[in-house]
Design a protein around this motif. Structure first.
Motif, PDB file in Angstrom:
ATOM      1  N   LEU A  66       0.095  -1.155  -1.971  1.00 44.68           N
ATOM      2  CA  LEU A  66       0.256  -2.176  -3.007  1.00 44.68           C
ATOM      3  C   LEU A  66       1.691  -2.683  -3.034  1.00 44.68           C
ATOM      4  CD1 LEU A  66      -0.565  -3.804  -5.527  1.00 44.68           C
ATOM      5  CD2 LEU A  66      -0.133  -1.743  -6.890  1.00 44.68           C
ATOM      6  N   ALA A  67       2.652  -1.767  -3.017  1.00 44.16           N
ATOM      7  CA  ALA A  67       4.061  -2.171  -3.045  1.00 44.16           C
ATOM      8  C   ALA A  67       4.404  -3.017  -1.823  1.00 44.16           C
ATOM      9  CB  ALA A  67       4.959  -0.933  -3.120  1.00 44.16           C
ATOM     10  N   SER A  68       3.874  -2.650  -0.671  1.00 44.55           N
ATOM     11  CA  SER A  68       4.133  -3.419   0.550  1.00 44.55           C
ATOM     12  C   SER A  68       3.532  -4.816   0.451  1.00 44.55           C
ATOM     13  CB  SER A  68       3.555  -2.686   1.766  1.00 44.55           C
ATOM     14  OG  SER A  68       4.220  -1.459   1.981  1.00 44.55           O
ATOM     15  N   ALA A  69       2.311  -4.904  -0.083  1.00 47.86           N
ATOM     16  CA  ALA A  69       1.675  -6.213  -0.227  1.00 47.86           C
ATOM     17  C   ALA A  69       2.474  -7.114  -1.160  1.00 47.86           C
ATOM     18  CB  ALA A  69       0.249  -6.048  -0.740  1.00 47.86           C
ATOM     19  N   LEU A  70       2.956  -6.572  -2.265  1.00 50.43           N
ATOM     20  CA  LEU A  70       3.749  -7.372  -3.204  1.00 50.43           C
ATOM     21  C   LEU A  70       5.072  -7.786  -2.582  1.00 50.43           C
ATOM     22  CD1 LEU A  70       3.114  -5.337  -6.486  1.00 50.43           C
ATOM     23  CD2 LEU A  70       2.142  -7.568  -5.893  1.00 50.43           C
ATOM     24  N   MET A  84      13.665 -10.260  -2.175  1.00 47.01           N
ATOM     25  CA  MET A  84      12.939  -9.701  -3.324  1.00 47.01           C
ATOM     26  C   MET A  84      13.304  -8.235  -3.498  1.00 47.01           C
ATOM     27  SD  MET A  84       8.818  -9.481  -3.945  1.00 47.01           S
ATOM     28  CE  MET A  84       8.164  -8.711  -5.414  1.00 47.01           C
ATOM     29  N   SER A  85      13.362  -7.804  -4.744  1.00 43.55           N
ATOM     30  CA  SER A  85      13.643  -6.404  -5.042  1.00 43.55           C
ATOM     31  C   SER A  85      12.603  -5.496  -4.399  1.00 43.55           C
ATOM     32  CB  SER A  85      13.636  -6.186  -6.560  1.00 43.55           C
ATOM     33  OG  SER A  85      13.599  -4.813  -6.882  1.00 43.55           O
ATOM     34  N   ARG A  86      13.040  -4.332  -3.928  1.00 44.08           N
ATOM     35  CA  ARG A  86      12.118  -3.313  -3.424  1.00 44.08           C
ATOM     36  C   ARG A  86      12.180  -2.069  -4.315  1.00 44.08           C
ATOM     37  NH1 ARG A  86       9.809  -3.979   1.523  1.00 44.08           N
ATOM     38  NH2 ARG A  86       9.697  -1.722   1.936  1.00 44.08           N
ATOM     39  N   LEU A  87      12.546  -2.302  -5.577  1.00 43.90           N
ATOM     40  CA  LEU A  87      12.616  -1.208  -6.536  1.00 43.90           C
ATOM     41  C   LEU A  87      11.268  -1.030  -7.231  1.00 43.90           C
ATOM     42  CD1 LEU A  87      14.087   0.882  -8.338  1.00 43.90           C
ATOM     43  CD2 LEU A  87      14.786  -1.037  -9.801  1.00 43.90           C
ATOM     44  N   VAL A  88      10.766   0.199  -7.201  1.00 44.38           N
ATOM     45  CA  VAL A  88       9.546   0.556  -7.913  1.00 44.38           C
ATOM     46  C   VAL A  88       9.925   1.528  -9.023  1.00 44.38           C
ATOM     47  CG1 VAL A  88       7.268   1.609  -7.763  1.00 44.38           C
ATOM     48  CG2 VAL A  88       8.127   0.231  -5.849  1.00 44.38           C
ATOM     49  N   LEU A  89       9.522   1.225 -10.242  1.00 46.17           N
ATOM     50  CA  LEU A  89       9.760   2.110 -11.384  1.00 46.17           C
ATOM     51  C   LEU A  89       8.483   2.872 -11.702  1.00 46.17           C
ATOM     52  CD1 LEU A  89      11.417   3.133 -13.844  1.00 46.17           C
ATOM     53  CD2 LEU A  89      10.480   1.172 -15.115  1.00 46.17           C
ATOM     54  N   LEU A  90       8.616   4.194 -11.867  1.00 46.21           N
ATOM     55  CA  LEU A  90       7.502   5.041 -12.270  1.00 46.21           C
ATOM     56  C   LEU A  90       7.788   5.581 -13.664  1.00 46.21           C
ATOM     57  CD1 LEU A  90       7.032   7.018  -8.924  1.00 46.21           C
ATOM     58  CD2 LEU A  90       5.825   4.950  -9.671  1.00 46.21           C
ATOM     59  N   VAL A  91       6.843   5.407 -14.583  1.00 46.27           N
ATOM     60  CA  VAL A  91       7.046   5.776 -15.992  1.00 46.27           C
ATOM     61  C   VAL A  91       6.092   6.894 -16.387  1.00 46.27           C
ATOM     62  CG1 VAL A  91       6.991   4.958 -18.381  1.00 46.27           C
ATOM     63  CG2 VAL A  91       7.780   3.425 -16.560  1.00 46.27           C
ATOM     64  N   GLY A 106       4.382 -10.517  -0.040  1.00 49.83           N
ATOM     65  CA  GLY A 106       3.661 -11.689  -0.516  1.00 49.83           C
ATOM     66  C   GLY A 106       2.214 -11.742  -0.070  1.00 49.83           C
ATOM     67  N   ARG A 107       1.639 -10.594   0.288  1.00 51.61           N
ATOM     68  CA  ARG A 107       0.252 -10.557   0.726  1.00 51.61           C
ATOM     69  C   ARG A 107      -0.690 -10.454  -0.470  1.00 51.61           C
ATOM     70  NH1 ARG A 107      -0.971  -6.067   2.946  1.00 51.61           N
ATOM     71  NH2 ARG A 107       1.031  -4.956   3.095  1.00 51.61           N
ATOM     72  N   ASP A 108      -1.930 -10.866  -0.258  1.00 51.78           N
ATOM     73  CA  ASP A 108      -2.954 -10.790  -1.299  1.00 51.78           C
ATOM     74  C   ASP A 108      -3.318  -9.324  -1.527  1.00 51.78           C
ATOM     75  OD1 ASP A 108      -5.095 -11.039  -3.016  1.00 51.78           O
ATOM     76  OD2 ASP A 108      -6.143 -12.557  -1.807  1.00 51.78           O
ATOM     77  N   THR A 109      -3.247  -8.886  -2.762  1.00 50.73           N
ATOM     78  CA  THR A 109      -3.566  -7.490  -3.062  1.00 50.73           C
ATOM     79  C   THR A 109      -5.065  -7.200  -2.947  1.00 50.73           C
ATOM     80  OG1 THR A 109      -3.716  -7.963  -5.437  1.00 50.73           O
ATOM     81  CG2 THR A 109      -1.579  -7.232  -4.577  1.00 50.73           C
ATOM     82  N   ALA A 110      -5.872  -8.231  -2.762  1.00 51.22           N
ATOM     83  CA  ALA A 110      -7.305  -8.024  -2.562  1.00 51.22           C
ATOM     84  C   ALA A 110      -7.586  -7.283  -1.260  1.00 51.22           C
ATOM     85  CB  ALA A 110      -8.046  -9.360  -2.575  1.00 51.22           C
ATOM     86  N   GLY A 111      -6.554  -7.146  -0.410  1.00 49.92           N
ATOM     87  CA  GLY A 111      -6.732  -6.410   0.830  1.00 49.92           C
ATOM     88  C   GLY A 111      -6.281  -4.964   0.749  1.00 49.92           C
ATOM     89  N   VAL A 112      -5.884  -4.499  -0.441  1.00 50.69           N
ATOM     90  CA  VAL A 112      -5.409  -3.124  -0.600  1.00 50.69           C
ATOM     91  C   VAL A 112      -6.601  -2.217  -0.890  1.00 50.69           C
ATOM     92  CG1 VAL A 112      -3.910  -1.570  -1.889  1.00 50.69           C
ATOM     93  CG2 VAL A 112      -3.168  -3.925  -1.430  1.00 50.69           C
TER      94      VAL A 112
END
Length: 583
Positions: A136-140, A1-8, A143-149
């Protein structure tokens, strides 16, 4: 999976202000092992759709972050919203990518639940975002549930809800090893939390210039005349009109001194010599501020070739604490100007308005007089600001304040009138309680209101989003920015129950109280058609003229030369003036 994060950065207001938050987030995400890119639309106001389509044609980020610095101009006489433009940009992003979108920024943090739902995005962050965004980025990615962030706002079937941060929700009895049951430290909205846990206080934030898909700090400096530096996050005070203790946190997240000065040195080495503090107020937590200034002085004296020897520092301050030692350190560190938010002179007006976290006032007008004198003695410029229109304001209190401020002989004096209300300022919450969902309160005003403004307190709303929305939108979803002006400033206070009432007479009063011979050193509020003057920041012709002619430093430092600068701009002068400020 991509590990690219875009900030706008969707901010299209000029003169441009560098999106400092994106440098902070880039630093944190890169340290956590992610690839990060920045798409800055500030310099693409006309072709922003093309910029987005070209980017997403080549790249597929796993997560898109959007920063919202301001929801609107925060100017009671203009009432110009920005979030509609931001939603248009976010809608286009969502058309071009399936990546989830997370919103953040100081403006976003004033009404995060409402904006998560209004923008139709998956996530939001209230307050400093570096720790939460990395998690959040690590959870995505994993594949972890973001409800734990912890601290993350999630857009669910139940609307926008926040994951309570465990670091703050441990019950007080448990923290002491006791068993008695006590209320959690925080509520569902995250109001007035200590957000120190959200701040990266150790890192040297990476500030870049001239690199593709990064914040171009030097370009912002060339076009806006200032660089930004953060020494601490949060504010322990509780002024009734201020969003920052809630949005940034109620305790100071002080950064490591060497990390801050390393960053300042790096900016100066890139040619960004005018640097402005972005703290809520630089002199609150004054021991930390003094330690930072001493480190700047040490480096300046220790190496004549150090880039900090060219530093021109600009700071926001409150009137107190501000002693001779602090003034000396400012001067030695290269401070050129102090912008002080004195706001008023009358103790009866300031009481309950400009207060500490415990509710007590923390300065008198004598502190402002002392600050201006100490700065003048050391050759430091000053801008002193007053804010009129709070509860209890009358023509008599306005006159007393104008007379006292003009006698200060600060470099520039700024007078503002009217207050933009936000959901979690003490004043906003108090007025919502007074309305209680059934009545209006005299003084509530909006240029686009179609009827009486009746606010509901949070306890009477179905969700935080419902509570927040009413400060920006009416019941039909149309923009209705809620402001407040003291009813005592109207000839007939009974008219203050009319939400469409205009306080133009109070503006005229301010102009009458200032001798025309002094107008060159005063910023006065304006209404359309009244004057060629305009002291609002967004797309201000004077400010855009400054950058076009090559001026640097805080814009107010050039205010006394305003007419000459505008004349040169109208004549289309291409010659650059030397960087610097008034003599």
């Amino acid at each position: 999976m991509s590990r690219l994060v875009l900030l706008v950065n969707p901010n299209k207001v000029h003169p441009p202000i560098a999106p400092y938050a994106l440098d902070v987030l880039t630093t944190a995400l890169e340290t956590a092992g992610f690839e990060v890119e920045v798409l800055d639309l500030t310099f693409h106001r006309e072709d922003w759709k093309t910029s987005l389509s070209e980017y997403f044609a080549e790249r597929s980020p796993m997560l898109v972050g959007v920063t919202v610095r301001n929801t609107d101009t925060v100017y009671a006489f203009e009432q110009r919203p920005f979030v509609g433009e931001h939603r248009e940009i976010i809608t286009e992003i969502r058309r071009l990518t399936d990546a989830p979108v997370v919103g953040g920024g100081i403006g976003f943090s004033t009404m995060p639940f409402a904006l998560v739902e209004y923008f139709g995005i998956e996530y939001g962050v209230k307050g400093p975002g570096e720790k939460i965004l990395c998690e959040l980025a690590s959870a995505l990615a994993e594949g972890r549930d973001t409800a734990g962030v912890a601290g993350l706002i999630r857009n669910t079937e139940r609307g926008a809800v926040r994951v309570p941060p465990a670091v703050l929700t441990v019950r007080r009895g448990e923290a002491r090893g006791e068993t008695r049951d006590e209320a959690p430290v925080v509520d569902a909205t995250g109001r007035f939390e200590p957000r120190v846990w959200q701040v990266d206080r150790q890192s040297v934030y990476r500030r870049r210039s001239g690199e593709r898909y990064r914040v171009d700090n030097l370009e912002y400096y060339r076009r806006g005349g200032l660089g930004s530096i953060l020494t601490k996050n949060g504010c322990a005070y509780r002024c009734s009109h201020c969003v920052e203790p809630d949005a940034k946190g109620t305790r100071y997240g002080q950064r490591e001194i060497t990390a801050v000065v390393d960053e300042m040195e790096a900016l100066a080495a890139q040619g960004i010599l005018d640097q402005h503090t972005t703290d809520s107020e630089f002199n609150l937590s004054i021991a930390h501020a003094k330690a930072l200034l001493r480190e700047i002085v040490r480096r300046r004296h220790g190496d004549r070739g150090n880039s900090l020897n060219g530093l021109r520092l600009w700071v926001y301050c409150q009137p107190s604490p501000f002693d001779e030692e602090f003034a000396d350190l400012l001067a030695e560190a290269g401070c050129r100007g102090v912008n002080v938010g004195s706001d008023h002179i009358r103790p009866d007006v300031l009481s309950g308005w400009k207060v500490t976290g415990k509710g007590s006032t923390y300065y008198t007008f004598a502190d402002t007089e002392r600050l201006v004198r100490l700065c003048r003695e050391r050759g430091i410029l000053t801008m002193v600001e007053a804010l009129f229109g709070m509860p209890g304001e009358t023509p008599e209190t306005v006159k007393a304040c104008v007379d006292a401020f003009m006698a200060l002989d600060a470099t520039v004096t700024g007078f503002s009138l009217g207050l933009r209300l936000f959901p979690y300022t003490p004043m906003g919450m108090e007025l919502a309680e007074q309305c209680d969902g059934v009545r209006t309160v005299p003084g509530l005003q909006s240029n686009t209101a179609s009827g009486p403004i009746v606010l509901k307190p949070l306890r009477r709303c179905a969700s935080p989003a419902e509570y927040e929305r009413q400060f920006m939108f009416d019941e039909q979803g149309n923009f209705r920015l809620v402001c407040y002006f003291s009813p005592g400033l109207l000839p007939d206070p009974a008219r203050a129950a009319d939400p469409g009432e205009r306080w133009h007479g109070a503006v005229a009063l301010l102009w009458e109280l200032v001798d025309p011979a002094e107008h060159h050193r005063v910023m006065l509020p304006t209404v359309e058609g009244m004057s060629e003057h305009d002291n609002n920041y967004a797309d201000n012709p004077f400010l855009t003229s400054l950058s076009g002619l090559g001026y640097t430093g805080a814009f107010w430092s050039h205010w006394r030369s305003r007419e000459e600068i505008l004349r040169r701009a109208r004549e289309g002068s291409a010659a650059l003036v030397p960087s610097g400020v008034l003599d």
